[in-house]
Structures are given as C-alpha cells and as structure tokens.
Design a protein around this motif. Structure first.
Motif, PDB file in Angstrom:
ATOM      1  N   ARG A   1     -14.730  16.654   9.090  1.00 28.25           N
ATOM      2  CA  ARG A   1     -15.883  15.756   9.020  1.00 28.25           C
ATOM      3  C   ARG A   1     -17.155  16.195   9.915  1.00 28.25           C
ATOM      4  NH1 ARG A   1     -14.689  10.764   6.219  1.00 28.25           N
ATOM      5  NH2 ARG A   1     -16.827   9.958   6.674  1.00 28.25           N
TER       6      ARG A   1
ATOM      7  N   LEU B   1     -17.328  18.061  18.506  1.00 23.25           N
ATOM      8  CA  LEU B   1     -16.079  18.230  17.953  1.00 23.25           C
ATOM      9  C   LEU B   1     -16.051  19.794  17.433  1.00 23.25           C
ATOM     10  CD1 LEU B   1     -15.822  14.914  15.576  1.00 23.25           C
ATOM     11  CD2 LEU B   1     -14.161  15.814  17.578  1.00 23.25           C
TER      12      LEU B   1
ATOM     13  N   ALA C   1     -22.066  13.776  18.344  1.00 19.84           N
ATOM     14  CA  ALA C   1     -20.715  13.488  18.021  1.00 19.84           C
ATOM     15  C   ALA C   1     -20.318  14.728  17.258  1.00 19.84           C
ATOM     16  CB  ALA C   1     -20.650  12.137  17.007  1.00 19.84           C
TER      17      ALA C   1
ATOM     18  N   TYR D   1     -16.268   8.219  20.658  1.00 23.80           N
ATOM     19  CA  TYR D   1     -17.735   8.197  20.359  1.00 23.80           C
ATOM     20  C   TYR D   1     -17.677   9.116  19.033  1.00 23.80           C
ATOM     21  CZ  TYR D   1     -22.503   9.847  20.481  1.00 23.80           C
ATOM     22  OH  TYR D   1     -23.872  10.102  20.296  1.00 23.80           O
ATOM     23  N   ALA D   2     -16.795   9.827  18.737  1.00 27.95           N
ATOM     24  CA  ALA D   2     -16.721  10.845  17.729  1.00 27.95           C
ATOM     25  C   ALA D   2     -16.476   9.935  16.244  1.00 27.95           C
ATOM     26  CB  ALA D   2     -15.917  12.112  17.922  1.00 27.95           C
ATOM     27  N   GLN D   3     -15.706   8.730  16.567  1.00 24.49           N
ATOM     28  CA  GLN D   3     -15.335   7.778  15.413  1.00 24.49           C
ATOM     29  C   GLN D   3     -16.668   7.375  14.647  1.00 24.49           C
ATOM     30  OE1 GLN D   3     -11.935   8.206  15.710  1.00 24.49           O
ATOM     31  NE2 GLN D   3     -12.417   6.239  14.605  1.00 24.49           N
ATOM     32  N   GLN D   4     -17.882   7.592  15.116  1.00 22.93           N
ATOM     33  CA  GLN D   4     -18.962   7.205  14.221  1.00 22.93           C
ATOM     34  C   GLN D   4     -19.284   8.116  13.017  1.00 22.93           C
ATOM     35  OE1 GLN D   4     -22.927   8.679  16.052  1.00 22.93           O
ATOM     36  NE2 GLN D   4     -21.822   8.466  17.935  1.00 22.93           N
ATOM     37  N   LEU D   5     -18.355   9.474  13.233  1.00 24.22           N
ATOM     38  CA  LEU D   5     -18.626   9.990  11.919  1.00 24.22           C
ATOM     39  C   LEU D   5     -17.957   9.401  10.585  1.00 24.22           C
ATOM     40  CD1 LEU D   5     -18.131  13.724  13.348  1.00 24.22           C
ATOM     41  CD2 LEU D   5     -20.281  12.483  12.695  1.00 24.22           C
ATOM     42  N   GLN D   6     -17.209   8.526  10.913  1.00 25.90           N
ATOM     43  CA  GLN D   6     -16.356   7.815   9.838  1.00 25.90           C
ATOM     44  C   GLN D   6     -17.109   6.950   9.092  1.00 25.90           C
ATOM     45  OE1 GLN D   6     -13.062   9.258  10.071  1.00 25.90           O
ATOM     46  NE2 GLN D   6     -13.540  10.189  12.032  1.00 25.90           N
ATOM     47  N   GLU D   7     -18.245   6.550   9.738  1.00 31.55           N
ATOM     48  CA  GLU D   7     -19.216   5.498   9.109  1.00 31.55           C
ATOM     49  C   GLU D   7     -19.920   6.037   7.875  1.00 31.55           C
ATOM     50  OE1 GLU D   7     -22.273   4.979  11.907  1.00 31.55           O
ATOM     51  OE2 GLU D   7     -20.802   3.968  13.546  1.00 31.55           O
ATOM     52  N   VAL D   8     -20.136   7.279   7.961  1.00 28.44           N
ATOM     53  CA  VAL D   8     -20.923   7.967   6.784  1.00 28.44           C
ATOM     54  C   VAL D   8     -20.114   8.342   5.823  1.00 28.44           C
ATOM     55  CG1 VAL D   8     -22.696   9.506   6.538  1.00 28.44           C
ATOM     56  CG2 VAL D   8     -22.068   8.876   8.820  1.00 28.44           C
ATOM     57  N   ASP D   9     -20.577   8.177   4.483  1.00 28.19           N
ATOM     58  CA  ASP D   9     -19.821   8.719   3.410  1.00 28.19           C
ATOM     59  C   ASP D   9     -20.232  10.371   3.211  1.00 28.19           C
ATOM     60  OD1 ASP D   9     -18.738   9.090   0.767  1.00 28.19           O
ATOM     61  OD2 ASP D   9     -20.198   7.917  -0.223  1.00 28.19           O
ATOM     62  N   LEU D  10     -18.993  10.992   3.337  1.00 29.15           N
ATOM     63  CA  LEU D  10     -19.267  12.459   3.004  1.00 29.15           C
ATOM     64  C   LEU D  10     -18.545  13.088   2.284  1.00 29.15           C
ATOM     65  CD1 LEU D  10     -18.432  13.052   7.017  1.00 29.15           C
ATOM     66  CD2 LEU D  10     -20.799  13.462   5.968  1.00 29.15           C
TER      67      LEU D  10
ATOM     68  N   LEU E   1     -19.252  11.862  28.800  1.00 31.05           N
ATOM     69  CA  LEU E   1     -19.849  11.441  27.564  1.00 31.05           C
ATOM     70  C   LEU E   1     -21.293  11.287  28.042  1.00 31.05           C
ATOM     71  CD1 LEU E   1     -19.956  10.844  24.814  1.00 31.05           C
ATOM     72  CD2 LEU E   1     -19.307   8.551  25.306  1.00 31.05           C
TER      73      LEU E   1
ATOM     74  N   MET F   1     -10.434   4.622  19.795  1.00 36.44           N
ATOM     75  CA  MET F   1      -9.381   5.359  19.512  1.00 36.44           C
ATOM     76  C   MET F   1      -8.565   5.528  21.217  1.00 36.44           C
ATOM     77  SD  MET F   1      -7.928   7.071  17.240  1.00 36.44           S
ATOM     78  CE  MET F   1      -6.755   8.154  17.178  1.00 36.44           C
TER      79      MET F   1
ATOM     80  N   GLN G   1     -18.830  18.876   7.871  1.00 36.18           N
ATOM     81  CA  GLN G   1     -19.606  18.239   6.778  1.00 36.18           C
ATOM     82  C   GLN G   1     -20.790  17.401   7.355  1.00 36.18           C
ATOM     83  OE1 GLN G   1     -16.369  16.006   5.309  1.00 36.18           O
ATOM     84  NE2 GLN G   1     -16.339  16.502   3.584  1.00 36.18           N
TER      85      GLN G   1
ATOM     86  N   TYR H   1     -26.183  11.704  14.551  1.00 32.97           N
ATOM     87  CA  TYR H   1     -24.679  12.051  14.363  1.00 32.97           C
ATOM     88  C   TYR H   1     -24.597  13.440  15.145  1.00 32.97           C
ATOM     89  CZ  TYR H   1     -24.145   8.049  11.308  1.00 32.97           C
ATOM     90  OH  TYR H   1     -24.350   7.022  10.765  1.00 32.97           O
TER      91      TYR H   1
ATOM     92  N   GLU I   1     -12.634   8.174  25.402  1.00 36.71           N
ATOM     93  CA  GLU I   1     -13.965   7.761  25.253  1.00 36.71           C
ATOM     94  C   GLU I   1     -14.870   8.760  24.387  1.00 36.71           C
ATOM     95  OE1 GLU I   1     -17.915   6.496  28.200  1.00 36.71           O
ATOM     96  OE2 GLU I   1     -16.404   8.021  28.895  1.00 36.71           O
ATOM     97  N   ILE I   2     -14.608   9.990  24.478  1.00 36.14           N
ATOM     98  CA  ILE I   2     -15.183  11.029  23.802  1.00 36.14           C
ATOM     99  C   ILE I   2     -14.786  10.995  22.411  1.00 36.14           C
ATOM    100  CG2 ILE I   2     -15.331  13.566  23.488  1.00 36.14           C
ATOM    101  CD1 ILE I   2     -14.823  13.624  26.659  1.00 36.14           C
ATOM    102  N   ILE I   3     -13.692  10.929  21.963  1.00 34.33           N
ATOM    103  CA  ILE I   3     -13.015  10.912  20.755  1.00 34.33           C
ATOM    104  C   ILE I   3     -13.392   9.589  20.145  1.00 34.33           C
ATOM    105  CG2 ILE I   3     -10.942  10.640  19.230  1.00 34.33           C
ATOM    106  CD1 ILE I   3     -11.487  13.553  20.085  1.00 34.33           C
TER     107      ILE I   3
END
Lengths: 481, 96
Positions: free
Chosen positions: A372, A307, A303, B37-46, A413, B1, A375, A300, B33-35
């Motif tokens: 996020r 950000l 990504a 790609y960053a969506q993968q951070l939503q997969e993880v329980d934080l 990217l 996104m 984190q 990760y 495309e870039i944002i």
C-alpha cells in the motif's frame, strides 16, 4: 579573535589570484574548528596532520578548478578510504573503508581538501542528530537547540563558519531540515543525479547526497562538482549534467512558482508561515508568476515514508552481522553472535526502524503495509506530475518549526512528523532546496523549493533570485569560547 | 493496531536482534503507535494503482563484462573482527 571561513567563491577567488595558498585555508579552517567545535560538536574526526599534509601538497600547484584548495567536510556515512567512517554507530566504530565514495573521489580529483567527518543521527536515522552514538551536536544559533538532522554535523559546521561547504545525505529531509535549522542552504538533488557509491545505505530508493553551503551560488558550484553518471552506481542517471553556474543569475520573470493550497498545517508555527509567505511575495516582485497547486496525497507522505524507509533499512542493515567488518560480540553459536553483535552495536532508533521494516515486510502484513505504501508513492508522484504542468517550482516551508530543544521530541512519531514537508520530494525522487528566509524567535527558518526531476538549474535560479532580493543577510551565529 | 511484547520479540528474532524484557516493554507501545499512524493508508482506495519501488524508470542496467582488480586478500580481511590471515573465522555453524 574569532576565526571563521568565508564562502567557496571567496576562497576560490583568493586562490585563483594567488593571494593565498591551499595550506593557508586549511590552517584557517583548522583554527575555526579548534575555536568552535568544543561548543558545537560538529566533527567526529579531524586528522590535523593529514589535513595539512594534503593541503601543502597543493601549495605549488596552479588553481585549475573551482574546488581547488577549498576545505570541506563530509558526513560520516560517506566512505573515505583509509579514514574511519562510522555512520555515528557503535557497530562501525573502528571501520576503515577500503574504498572511497564517488563524491569524495570527485572532490579529491578536483583538489578540494577534506577537513574531517561530521556527526549524524546513527545511520542517518533521525531529525536532530541526537541519535548519534558518540556526541551531541549543538545549533550554532542557540546551543540549547538541536541542529536538525540527520546531517546535523555538516549543517552546523557550515553555519558556524568552520568550513565553506560540507556534504550530507537526504533520505526524508536530512539535508534540507538541518539547513533550515542552522540558517544555511541545503540541496537534495534529484534521485540519480549524484552517485550513491560509497554512501552507507539507509533507504536505497530515497537516499541522495547533496551540499550544505552559505549561499545558493556556492551550492551550484558544489553540485556541479559532484553530479553525473557513475558506472559504480547503477541507479545514477545516465544523463548529461546541466551548467548550474553560468545562468544562475538570470531573471526569473515569467517562471511559475506553485503555492500548495492543501498542504498539512499541523504543528506549523505561524512565524514560519509568515516568513514563507513573505518569501513568496519577494519571488512575485522578482517577476515570478505565483500559481496555486494541489498535492492532495502529500498528507499521506509521512505514513508512506515510515513504511518504505524502514523496510529498505531493515534489508540494508542486515549486512551488519559482525562477520566481515565492524563490531563483533562474542557468542557460543553463530546465531547468538549475530544477535549480540546487532543488539550491542545498534542504538534504539535503528532497532526501532529495523523492526518496523521487518514487520511491514513480514508475511501476512506485506500487502497491508508495504505494498500500500508503494501504491501511495505512485499517487504522490502523480500529484507532482500534475502540479508541474502548472508551475516550475513548488514552495513550502522546509520544516514546521524552528530548531527545537534537546529532548523536546522524545516521542518517535512526533519526531517523524517534523519531516512532513521534506518527505514527499524523496518519495517522488525530486530535487529540493532549503534557503534561509528569516528568523523566528531568534532562530533561522527555511523556505523549501521543490523542482522538476533533473531541473536543478531552474531550482537554483529561483533560489538565487530570492536570496538576492530577500533584503537581508543571515546574521553569522555568535560562537564564543 | 496493537503490537504486543510477544510480537516485538518475534519480529526482533526475525531481524536477528536480541531485545531485553525492558526493551520489549518500551518498544511495544512505540511500534503500535507508528503502525497505527500508518493505518491511514487503509482509508484510500488504491485499487489498480501500480506500486512505485523506485523513482527512476531504469531497468536492468548493464555494464560491459570486463574483469578488473578487486580488493586484495589483505585489504578484504583488514576490517574482519576475527581471521586467521587467510579466511574470516566465525563460531561453528554445524554441530559435529
């Protein structure tokens, strides 16, 4: 006849024995630059008269330091009082800083001789130096290929033998990746080890200055010269600096080298993997214990980085408004002046990152993206903490491929994904070094070692042991007129 | 996104960048495309993971409050794009 520069150590030894004078080396470095830089394009500015005047002033002095009389180059995002500093951006095309970066001042205090300022991706944003507003820099090993980036000019200048060392800056791999592409050693110190005062800011929680050299021992010399606490940088660490030089040749018997079992392998060239595997065998033969470690969240990292870094950049680059310094475009109102100045002054990649950062920080998206990412940064750091309970350094490739062709990674990217092995160390604030570990398709590739925070000493020791035992010398690139 | 051209223009405005129609057309799919790609951070329980803003744990670094010389007026104005020799000049801020 082709003129090139030897290592820092050779220059220093010769000066110490009084066989040569500082002006002899400055002259030779200028000849090397004149002979090769039309092809390479590593330098943005070289003020020859000033260089020679500075060097001659040292001719009658006695060598009192390892840096005495040693020619070097600085990436053009490091401020030099009285000498143009552009960050390879149009917005700073005539900017002459009123003060010097601490790293530059330290090298001056130790009587090193600045040859010139090197090319970079605009504001250090890029992985190929193609984003410079001014010129292309070519890879000395193959002129059709990029030198890497963003410190491509510094890497190419050292690789071609124009200077014995150069400084660059590394936010997500900008020292280590071009070092790998150009077949030289590149070191990113621990965050806080080297002062950032006078480094034009890109992402302040990630940026760190470090050296490019021809070998590991030279990297230790330069790191020793630039490290330490600086009252002008409140994020520089108030800690003593180790002696990096004296014990660099000590045996690595019993040190533990971690191999990452769950590293991403997307786009990894098999030749690069093979070269790094061989390097690990060399370390094992030298007596290191090879252990397996896991960095589950490093997938990760890219990504997270794309950000965090743009968010910090969007804030840092707000200062370029055409008011106090830099380029200004005319406008009827203040707002129009701001917008025109920034639109004309920044290149497309810089605008892209300012916009990603602005978006990630904007109301309604902050929690979903920026928070996020911060984190995730914690989890990436914890992975390293756990891994370093089992090992002393961690080995990976520096970059997934050797140097690519100009224009080959035109999708933003795709370009970002090139940094997957280098970014995690920046997010965790750890030191990393790239050491040449072979040639793939005639192009250099690098092995990356990442160490514990503020343990550059062990990092350099392991890198040095590898370099000594790897069984080959990097061939000097052929740059002809 | 999906980041539309309108979003691009709005973000550009926030960042004080004037983007042309042409730039907005190019930037919209790239930023999407870039944002994405960053969506993968939503997969993880934080949940309950504290954020890291900085890798060093330094807090409120202070130095002794001793006055020292800053830049002279001349030095401070040297890089100014427009000045009257005493102050920096900018387009009018207030309508009068």
């Amino acid at each position: 006849m082709k003129v090139t520069m030897p290592t820092v150590k050779e220059v220093y030894n010769s000066l110490w024995r009084r066989e040569t004078k500082p002006s002899d080396w400055a002259q030779r470095s200028l000849l090397a630059i004149r002979g090769m830089d039309k092809q390479i394009g590593a330098f943005l500015t070289v003020e020859e008269d000033q260089v020679m005047a500075n060097a001659r002033r040292l001719d009658d002095a006695k060598s009192n330091h390892r840096m005495f009389g040693v020619p070097f180059a600085l990436k053009d995002n490091i401020c030099t009082a009285g000498q143009k500093t552009t960050a390879a951006s149009r917005i700073l095309e005539n900017y002459i800083p009123p003060y010097s970066a601490t790293v530059y001042q330290r090298l001056l205090d130790q009587s090193a001789v600045l040859m010139g300022k090197t090319n970079l991706d605009e504001f250090a944003m890029g992985s190929s130096t193609e984003n410079s507003a001014y010129q292309k820099t070519r890879n000395p090993y193959n002129l059709e290929r990029v030198p890497g980036g963003s410190s491509g000019g510094s890497a190419a200048a050292v690789a071609a033998g124009m200077v014995p060392f150069a400084l660059g800056s590394d936010t997500g791999g900008s020292i280590r990746q071009p070092a790998a592409y150009c077949g030289v050693v590149g070191l990113k110190p621990t965050y806080g080890r080297v002062s950032r005062y006078g480094l034009i800011a890109f992402a302040s929680s990630l940026d760190q200055i470090g050296p490019f050299t021809r070998n590991v021992e030279d990297a230790a010399f330069v790191l020793q010269a630039i490290s330490g606490h600086d009252p002008m940088d409140s994020t520089s660490a108030p800690m003593d600096v180790d002696d990096y030089v004296t014990h660099i040749g000590d045996s690595i018997k019993g040190l533990r080298v971690g191999v990452v079992t769950d590293a991403a392998t997307d786009g990894l060239h098999p030749g690069v993997q093979e070269a790094v595997d061989k390097a690990v065998q060399v370390l094992a033969q030298a007596g290191a214990e090879v252990v397996e470690v896991s960095l589950p969240h490093s997938v990760y990292a890219v990504a997270t980085y794309y950000l965090v870094a743009p968010a910090e950049a969007s804030s840092n680059l707000a200062r370029y408004d055409g008011v106090r310094y830099g380029r200004r475009a005319a406008g009827e109102s203040l707002l129009e002046m701001y917008e025109r100045t920034r639109s004309e002054g920044f290149g497309l990649e810089v605008k892209r990152r300012i916009m990603i950062g602005t978006y990630a920080l904007s109301s309604g998206y902050y929690d979903a993206y920026y928070l996020r990412a911060q984190q995730m940064r914690t989890l990436i750091r914890r992975d390293y903490d756990e891994a370093f309970e089992r090992c002393d350094v961690i080995v990976t490739p520096t970059a997934p491929t050797p140097a690519f062709r100009f224009g080959e990674n035109s999708d933003p990217l795709e370009m970002y994904l090139n940094d997957l092995y280098t970014i995690p160390a920046n997010l965790a604030g750890l030191p990393g070094i790239s050491v040449p570990c072979g040639l793939v398709d005639g192009l250099p590739v690098g092995m990356q070692l990442v160490g514990k925070a503020f343990d550059e000493k062990t990092l350099l020791q392991v890198a040095h042991a590898y370099e000594k035992l790897r069984g080959f010398e990097m061939p000097q690139p052929e740059v002809t007129l | 996104m999906n980041i539309t051209e309108d979003v691009v223009k709005n973000v550009a405005k926030l960042a004080r960048l004037a983007v042309s129609e042409e730039d907005a057309q190019k930037l919209a799919p790239e930023l999407s495309e870039i944002i994405s790609y960053a969506q993968q951070l939503q997969e993880v329980d934080l949940t309950d993971v504290p954020p890291t803003s900085h890798s060093l744990s330094l807090v409120n670094v202070m130095r002794p409050d001793i006055p020292s010389a800053g830049l002279t007026r001349e030095e401070a104005l040297k890089n100014a794009p427009d000045s009257d020799g005493a102050e920096i000049r900018v387009p009018a801020v207030l309508d009068v």
